[in-house]
Every structure is written in structure tokens, then in C-alpha cells.
Design a protein around this motif. Structure first.
Motif, mmCIF file in Angstrom:
data_model
loop_
_atom_site.group_PDB
_atom_site.id
_atom_site.type_symbol
_atom_site.label_atom_id
_atom_site.label_comp_id
_atom_site.label_asym_id
_atom_site.label_seq_id
_atom_site.Cartn_x
_atom_site.Cartn_y
_atom_site.Cartn_z
ATOM 1 N N ARG A 1 -3.001 -6.267 -4.721
ATOM 2 C CA ARG A 1 -1.652 -6.833 -4.851
ATOM 3 C C ARG A 1 -1.639 -8.346 -5.096
ATOM 4 N N THR B 1 4.525 -3.066 -5.826
ATOM 5 C CA THR B 1 4.858 -1.964 -4.911
ATOM 6 C C THR B 1 4.627 -0.606 -5.549
ATOM 7 N N ARG B 2 4.269 -0.571 -6.823
ATOM 8 C CA ARG B 2 4.101 0.701 -7.511
ATOM 9 C C ARG B 2 2.791 0.751 -8.305
ATOM 10 N N PRO C 1 1.212 2.880 -2.409
ATOM 11 C CA PRO C 1 2.662 3.030 -2.531
ATOM 12 C C PRO C 1 3.209 4.362 -2.034
#
Length: 214
Positions: free
Chosen positions: A22, A47-48, A176
Motif C-alpha cells: 500500500r 483499498t482494492r 481487501p
């Protein structure tokens, strides 16, 4: 009587399974936005994680620009994302557990393969095989080629890839997809993270009928 030994090959996903990508990916999206003058919600994008890069870029660029933007992102990625990306808790111990059991390890990821290898080299994680640019059911081809009986990943796409390969699906709830979603997708077991993997592997190897499905 001791359980019958079998040849063990375990595959692992990369992003949010072995590495917390991330911070690096967020920084790379911000740099791409600055370079192109296009707004990208980098906080949303991270987040995905899991699907191929093009599936995220299509959210921010016209379809005809996506191939060029993917090339630019991948070109920028090594200088921005590699050093910013740590290993997930338990990643090295998970690889070491397979080796201690006399098995082989492989990484099968949707990430661009050269960048996947840079991440692993930077972190000193050394799987026996690295295969990139494969997503969901596409991963089954590599898992079958190398005889992986177990595949570990954080996304429902990883569960689908394991099942398509006839491999035991170990899901880790570090990405996620929450644990319930991973279980509903057909994961054979859901762990909180890779720190729980060595103990799970020990039990799996000792269990009756633990030979790989493939």
C-alpha cells in the motif's frame, strides 16, 4: 505410524499476502497523477489491491490511454515503490516453514513480474519460482505447471485461482477481502495472517489425506 511424506510446493500471492504494498503503490499513483495532471484517489486505490493494474487505471483514464499509463506507471514504480514497501508480518517465517518441511515455494502474482522480483530481492525473500502477470483463474496454469498443492492469498481471486488449479486454498485476511468473504468464495481455511501459517502448515502435513489435490 508416521504420516506418509509427500512432495510439498506452496504458492503465495504477493501484494497484501507477502508484502504490504500500500505505501509504495499509493506513492506511485500520486506520482502518476502529478506527472499526467489526472486526479487519482490513491487512498481509495490501495483499498482494492489484487486485480491487474489496468482494472484500476480504467477508473481514472480513458480506455485508449490505459496501456500507455500502465507502461508509465511500471517505469516509475521501481524508484518509488520498492523501498517504501515492507514485508507483511510472518512473510519470511512462512517461506522458511515451507523450506524447513523440505518443500518448494513460488510466488504467483498479478503484479508485473520484473517489479515483483525487485520487491522480493529488496526484502531478502527468496522463493524458488516467481511468476507474474497472472490474475485469478489465470494463476492456475502456473500452479499446475510447478505442482503447487497449496496456494496462499488474500483475495477472492486467489481463492478462485487455487480452486481452478485443484490446490488447497489458504486465505489470509490481510488484504481487501474480509474473512467471511474469503470463506464464502471457497477458501479451504482462512487465517488471520501469515504469522499463523507455520503452525497451520505443520498440522496440514500431519493430517491424514493431506496430499495435494493436483
Amino acid at each position: 505410524m508416521a504420516p506418509m511424506a509427500f512432495h510439498l510446493t506452496v504458492g503465495f500471492d504477493l501484494d497484501m499476502t507477502l508484502i504490504d504494498s500500500r505505501p509504495g503503490i499509493r506513492a506511485c499513483y500520486l506520482a502518476l497523477a502529478e506527472r499526467t495532471g489526472t486526479f487519482i484517489d490513491a487512498d481509495l486505490a490501495v483499498t482494492r489491491l489484487g486485480p491487474p493494474l489496468a482494472e484500476e487505471l480504467i477508473q481514472w483514464f480513458p480506455p485508449e490511454q490505459v496501456p500507455a499509463m500502465a507502461d508509465l506507471y511500471r517505469e516509475m514504480y521501481p524508484s518509488i515503490a520498492i523501498a517504501a514497501t515492507p514485508a507483511m508480518d510472518g512473510a519470511r517465517d512462512a517461506i522458511d516453514a515451507v523450506r524447513a518441511a523440505g518443500g518448494r515455494t513460488m510466488v504467483v502474482t498479478a503484479k508485473y513480474e520484473p517489479n515483483a522480483k525487485l520487491h522480493l530481492a529488496h526484502l531478502g525473500i527468496e522463493p524458488d519460482v516467481v511468476v507474474g502477470d497472472l490474475w485469478a483463474e489465470q494463476k492456475a496454469a502456473a500452479l499446475r505447471e510447478y505442482g503447487a498443492g497449496v496456494y496462499v492469498g488474500d483475495h477472492v481471486g486467489d481463492v478462485r485461482g487455487a480452486r481452478a488449479a485443484g490446490a488447497f486454498s489458504v486465505a489470509v485476511a490481510t488484504g481487501p477481502c474480509p474473512a467471511g468473504e474469503l470463506a464464502a468464495a471457497g477458501a479451504d481455511v482462512v487465517l488471520t495472517g501469515l504469522s499463523a501459517f507455520p503452525a497451520w502448515l505443520s498440522g496440514y502435513r500431519e493430517a491424514p489425506g493431506a496430499a495435494p489435490r493436483a
